[in-house]
Design a protein around this motif. Structure first.
Motif, PDB file in Angstrom:
ATOM      1  N   PRO A  51       0.818  -1.226   0.000  1.00 54.74           N
ATOM      2  CA  PRO A  51       0.000   0.000   0.000  1.00 54.74           C
ATOM      3  C   PRO A  51       0.844   1.266   0.000  1.00 54.74           C
ATOM      4  CG  PRO A  51       0.037  -0.997   2.182  1.00 54.74           C
ATOM      5  CD  PRO A  51       0.682  -1.985   1.249  1.00 54.74           C
ATOM      6  N   GLN A  52       2.135   1.147   0.292  1.00 58.02           N
ATOM      7  CA  GLN A  52       2.994   2.326   0.356  1.00 58.02           C
ATOM      8  C   GLN A  52       3.357   2.867  -1.029  1.00 58.02           C
ATOM      9  OE1 GLN A  52       3.852  -0.759   0.870  1.00 58.02           O
ATOM     10  NE2 GLN A  52       5.862  -1.174  -0.040  1.00 58.02           N
ATOM     11  N   PHE A  53       3.093   2.086  -2.085  1.00 63.01           N
ATOM     12  CA  PHE A  53       3.452   2.514  -3.427  1.00 63.01           C
ATOM     13  C   PHE A  53       2.262   3.188  -4.113  1.00 63.01           C
ATOM     14  CE2 PHE A  53       6.563  -1.246  -3.458  1.00 63.01           C
ATOM     15  CZ  PHE A  53       7.605  -0.445  -3.012  1.00 63.01           C
ATOM     16  N   ASP A  54       2.520   4.325  -4.764  1.00 63.96           N
ATOM     17  CA  ASP A  54       1.491   4.956  -5.583  1.00 63.96           C
ATOM     18  C   ASP A  54       1.952   4.958  -7.042  1.00 63.96           C
ATOM     19  OD1 ASP A  54       3.273   7.105  -5.968  1.00 63.96           O
ATOM     20  OD2 ASP A  54       2.430   8.232  -4.289  1.00 63.96           O
ATOM     21  N   GLU A  55       1.190   5.623  -7.894  1.00 61.02           N
ATOM     22  CA  GLU A  55       1.427   5.534  -9.331  1.00 61.02           C
ATOM     23  C   GLU A  55       2.786   6.077  -9.756  1.00 61.02           C
ATOM     24  OE1 GLU A  55      -1.323   6.401  -7.862  1.00 61.02           O
ATOM     25  OE2 GLU A  55      -2.602   4.730  -8.500  1.00 61.02           O
ATOM     26  N   SER A  56       3.447   6.844  -8.874  1.00 64.26           N
ATOM     27  CA  SER A  56       4.754   7.397  -9.226  1.00 64.26           C
ATOM     28  C   SER A  56       5.889   6.401  -8.973  1.00 64.26           C
ATOM     29  CB  SER A  56       5.017   8.681  -8.421  1.00 64.26           C
ATOM     30  OG  SER A  56       5.132   8.382  -7.031  1.00 64.26           O
ATOM     31  N   ASP A  57       5.579   5.271  -8.321  1.00 65.67           N
ATOM     32  CA  ASP A  57       6.604   4.298  -7.959  1.00 65.67           C
ATOM     33  C   ASP A  57       6.762   3.224  -9.038  1.00 65.67           C
ATOM     34  OD1 ASP A  57       7.406   5.277  -5.328  1.00 65.67           O
ATOM     35  OD2 ASP A  57       5.379   4.739  -4.703  1.00 65.67           O
ATOM     36  N   ALA A  58       7.921   2.551  -8.994  1.00 66.11           N
ATOM     37  CA  ALA A  58       8.270   1.594 -10.052  1.00 66.11           C
ATOM     38  C   ALA A  58       7.323   0.401 -10.116  1.00 66.11           C
ATOM     39  CB  ALA A  58       9.704   1.116  -9.864  1.00 66.11           C
ATOM     40  N   GLN A  61       3.942   1.174 -11.750  1.00 69.80           N
ATOM     41  CA  GLN A  61       4.208   1.453 -13.164  1.00 69.80           C
ATOM     42  C   GLN A  61       4.432   0.161 -13.944  1.00 69.80           C
ATOM     43  OE1 GLN A  61       7.428   4.293 -13.280  1.00 69.80           O
ATOM     44  NE2 GLN A  61       6.202   5.913 -12.343  1.00 69.80           N
ATOM     45  N   LEU A  62       5.128  -0.800 -13.311  1.00 67.14           N
ATOM     46  CA  LEU A  62       5.317  -2.089 -13.965  1.00 67.14           C
ATOM     47  C   LEU A  62       3.989  -2.820 -14.124  1.00 67.14           C
ATOM     48  CD1 LEU A  62       7.069  -4.359 -15.120  1.00 67.14           C
ATOM     49  CD2 LEU A  62       7.427  -5.173 -12.772  1.00 67.14           C
ATOM     50  N   VAL A  63       3.144  -2.755 -13.098  1.00 69.18           N
ATOM     51  CA  VAL A  63       1.827  -3.391 -13.190  1.00 69.18           C
ATOM     52  C   VAL A  63       1.065  -2.854 -14.395  1.00 69.18           C
ATOM     53  CG1 VAL A  63      -0.434  -3.588 -12.064  1.00 69.18           C
ATOM     54  CG2 VAL A  63       1.661  -3.927 -10.729  1.00 69.18           C
ATOM     55  N   GLN A  64       1.041  -1.537 -14.547  1.00 66.96           N
ATOM     56  CA  GLN A  64       0.316  -0.949 -15.671  1.00 66.96           C
ATOM     57  C   GLN A  64       0.966  -1.309 -17.005  1.00 66.96           C
ATOM     58  OE1 GLN A  64      -2.675   0.250 -15.304  1.00 66.96           O
ATOM     59  NE2 GLN A  64      -2.380  -0.126 -13.097  1.00 66.96           N
ATOM     60  N   LYS A  65       2.302  -1.340 -17.031  1.00 73.49           N
ATOM     61  CA  LYS A  65       3.015  -1.723 -18.244  1.00 73.49           C
ATOM     62  C   LYS A  65       2.639  -3.137 -18.663  1.00 73.49           C
ATOM     63  CE  LYS A  65       7.691  -2.990 -19.725  1.00 73.49           C
ATOM     64  NZ  LYS A  65       9.104  -3.167 -19.277  1.00 73.49           N
TER      65      LYS A  65
END
Length: 417
Positions: A51-58, A61-65
């Motif tokens: 939960p500590q990761f938001d859209e600016s984190d790696a 971003q990999l999930v969306q990629k």
């Protein structure tokens, strides 16, 4: 251990696992293609313990990629590990489990046993290339569930300044006797020997297991003479003042904070502290936890598996599997494992990690010697055994029972469960 890694590496979610036993193949999936990721669906759901990761984190971003590369939009939700376990159990009961679930490795066997996860033969997931000892936590009754995203484990950090002043050469520490001698020298120099976590939770078992396994003991026999030697080692350190009384209540982060004061020669802690120790200002090093008679003791593996929950619409598995393979592929593993402070589950990527950061070498060695907590056929029996183990550690270190009596009581209780 940071709050992020504590929940994962030590399986805090095991507190909720008793609920799983009431789930027998109850994850029926959703009839809504947009929710389940069925054929023709343009979206999948992914739950993870970050939960500590938001859209600016790696990681996000990999999930969306990985979604974009496979023609789907991924709706990601991050939960604390305990919350994640509870949420997936509820979702499975209601028939709307996520398409992809990233879950702490000791939880895999229990979720699989409860019918919450689909096996790799069913989903088409490929876990080939993964180190055998890391993959073992996801193997249940001849079936494999999911693919590990990486692993962390335990070793001994040491303070070079403290050891130098005490006349201790860490390269001479090869077994329990040489380690105890080193702790005594540190204590004689006016500093504290070692700190660790012996708290009465899974964290305490997690930290005790390298010494337990390093003695030659097995979790199927908590009261063996080997097991007693491991607990006698820890209780002896506390009684002799080589380890502080605070270990009884220390979690891994509080033990780490004691080490950061500069007053300790050693701390038992994990891969996840490599970044913080580099920023600490301490002159530090790392050695593997030694076995009683030499060699590297097996430490428990922490880390997650990327799994696919059981769905009624089995057509969803193809897209879910494609996303999982993307998330765990060698092409993406280096960045992912660096982001999550993990040693890769893939040998080739481990070599890349060490090339990029030589400080990871002892951690790669430690992970290579590590064991899954639910391995050796323990599966769903592990949580009950672990609870009795941490109870025994608490009893012996507090002085309320001898190591022998504490472990005999633990074995009796574990055997009656």
């Amino acid at each position: 251990m940071s709050a992020r890694v504590t929940s994962r590496g030590t399986a805090a979610g095991l507190l909720a696992l008793a609920l799983v036993t009431s789930l027998s193949a109850c994850s029926n999936g959703s009839s809504d293609d947009s929710a389940s990721g069925g054929e023709g669906s343009s979206s999948l759901t992914l739950w993870d313990p970050y939960p500590q990761f938001d859209e600016s984190d790696a990681w996000p971003q990999l999930v969306q990629k990985c979604g974009e590369e496979n023609g789907v939009t991924i709706e990601r939700t991050g939960y604390d590990t305990t919350d994640l376990t509870n949420q997936v159990l509820r979702a499975a009961q209601q028939g709307n489990a996520p398409s992809v679930l990233v879950v702490d490795n000791p939880v895999v066997s229990t979720l699989a046993d409860g019918g919450v996860l689909a096996d790799n033969d069913t989903t088409g997931l490929d876990a080939s290339g993964v180190e055998d000892n890391i993959l073992a936590a996801g193997e249940v009754d001849g079936q494999t569930y999911g693919v590990p995203i990486g692993a962390n484990t335990l070793a001994l950090y040491y303070n070079k300044t403290v050891l130098s002043a005490a006349g201790v050469d860490p390269s001479t520490i090869t077994d329990w006797d040489s380690l105890t001698d080193a702790l005594q020298k540190v204590e004689d120099s006016g500093k504290n020997g070692i700190t660790f976590s012996a708290i009465g939770t899974e964290e305490g078992s997690f930290q005790f297991l390298p010494w337990f396994w390093g003695s030659g003991a097995e979790l199927t026999d908590l009261a063996s003479s080997d097991a007693q030697s491991a607990l006698s080692l820890w209780s002896g350190w506390v009684q002799q003042g080589l380890a502080p009384q605070t270990v009884i209540s220390n979690n891994q982060q509080s033990a780490w904070e004691e080490f950061l004061t500069g007053d300790y020669g050693f701390v038992e802690n994990g891969t996840w502290q490599l970044g913080p120790v580099k920023e600490s200002g301490l002159d530090w090093g790392v050695i593997p936890i030694p076995g009683r008679d030499g060699g590297t003791a097996p430490a428990p593996t922490g880390g997650e598996f990327v799994t696919i929950p059981t769905q009624a619409d089995t057509a969803s598995y193809d897209k879910s599997a494609a996303v999982v393979q993307c998330l765990t592929s060698a092409d993406n593993a280096l960045e992912t494992d660096t982001t999550l402070s993990y040693v890769s589950a893939l040998a080739d990527v481990q070599e890349q990690q060490v090339s990029a950061d030589a400080d990871l070498q002892p951690w790669v060695e430690a992970v290579s010697a590590a064991r899954g907590r639910t391995s050796d056929g323990l599966g769903t029996d592990y949580p009950g055994i672990s609870e009795q183990l941490w109870n025994a550690v608490q009893a012996a270190l507090s002085g309320s029972q001898s190591p022998q009596a504490a472990l005999e009581a633990a074995q009796q209780a574990a055997g009656s469960n």
